[in-house]
Write an enzyme that holds these catalytic residues in place. Structure first.
Site, PDB file in Angstrom:
ATOM      1  N   ASP A  65      33.256  42.179 -34.764  1.00 48.33           N
ATOM      2  CA  ASP A  65      32.042  42.938 -35.080  1.00 48.33           C
ATOM      3  C   ASP A  65      31.539  42.700 -36.496  1.00 48.33           C
ATOM      4  OD1 ASP A  65      31.940  44.093 -32.534  1.00 48.33           O
ATOM      5  OD2 ASP A  65      33.256  45.733 -33.117  1.00 48.33           O
ATOM      6  N   GLU A  66      31.854  41.541 -37.075  1.00 51.84           N
ATOM      7  CA  GLU A  66      31.417  41.247 -38.440  1.00 51.84           C
ATOM      8  C   GLU A  66      30.678  39.915 -38.537  1.00 51.84           C
ATOM      9  OE1 GLU A  66      34.469  41.675 -41.376  1.00 51.84           O
ATOM     10  OE2 GLU A  66      35.265  43.525 -40.515  1.00 51.84           O
TER      11      GLU A  66
END
Length: 281
Positions: free
Chosen positions: A225-226
């Site tokens: 999620d980055e």
């Protein structure tokens, strides 16, 4: 004439636009639209142009542009707009993003082909097949994850998928699969992260009295999620709304943000800039 999109990025220096424009003019190509950005932090230059190319000049123009690309160390691509990108969609048990993408596909709002929709559950088989699309069930457990991902990657290759969209596909992709899909896999999630991880994030947010609900669409990387962010949106909420109201708001925003991100990618508007993106809207 055939319409194409030219995208490029390279170290910033004098003469890039002149070299590209001169090459296009020399092969009879006409620039219809042009957007550029020079990033002073990364010292990189980014360009997107819509161009009309004489059909009999495409091969020679491509070779000439590649020569310019070598001279300036460019990541350069010429995209033929007559070919619709092929998009494979992955989904689990939340179907709002899938349903929204299917509607936009069916109405022509998203210029793409969908060779298959893959899920680790059977919940949306009837919806997908109603749209006349292949539904592929790939169940997964911790014991079968490696084999399931190998099958998934095989499908991506077999179906010649240009893009993979995780439309609330609730599985963490392995580093190997993330690497194999680098730059061509988009995920959507709520924008509370890194807060409110795990189950029922909207209920956690409600308990803390949040005032903004948002969603983020980004490219998938090995950092969970980055990945580089493509699009985000927020909506203000208040104390009168229940946890279920927040969930409903979140669903709507996720639909909008994911659809925008997919459209930007399909239209070749997103260029990677390290851990960030340049998005020519």
């Amino acid at each position: 004439m055939a319409t194409h999109v030219l995208t490029l990025s390279c170290p910033d220096t004098v003469g890039i636009v002149a070299a590209v424009s001169g090459t296009l003019a020399g092969h009879g190509a006409n620039i219809v639209d042009s957007a550029q950005f020079g990033d002073p932090d990364s010292n990189h230059f980014f360009l997107r142009q819509t161009i009309d190319v004489p059909r009999d000049a495409r091969v020679a123009l491509t070779e000439a542009l590649l020569e310019v690309g070598r001279r300036f160390a460019m990541d350069l691509k010429l995209h033929d707009l007559t070919r619709k990108p092929r998009v494979m969609i992955l989904v689990s048990r939340f179907g709002h993003c899938l349903n929204d993408l299917l509607y936009r596909y069916r109405t022509g709002a998203l210029g793409m082909e969908i060779p298959a929709i893959v899920s680790n559950h059977e919940d949306f088989r009837s919806l997908v097949e109603w749209h006349g699309l292949p539904f592929i069930h790939l169940p997964v457990t911790s014991a079968t994850k490696e084999a399931q991902e190998a099958r998934l990657l095989e499908l991506v290759s077999r179906e010649r998928a240009d893009l993979v969209v995780l439309a609330r596909y609730m599985q963490v992709l392995s580093p190997a699969l993330c690497a194999a899909l680098a730059g061509r896999c988009i995920n959507i999630h709520h924008s509370f992260l890194p807060s409110f991880k795990g189950a029922k994030p909207y209920h956690q947010a409600f308990a803390r009295g949040v005032k903004l609900i948002g969603a983020t669409a980004h490219y998938v990387t090995t950092d969970l999620d980055e990945g580089p962010i493509i699009e985000q949106e927020v909506q203000r909420v208040d104390h009168t709304q229940t946890a279920e109201d927040l969930v409903a708001v979140g669903r709507d925003i996720e639909n909008i943000v994911l659809a925008r991100a997919v459209r930007y990618h399909l239209e070749h508007r997103v260029l990677l800039n390290g851990h960030k993106t340049v998005v020519f809207r």
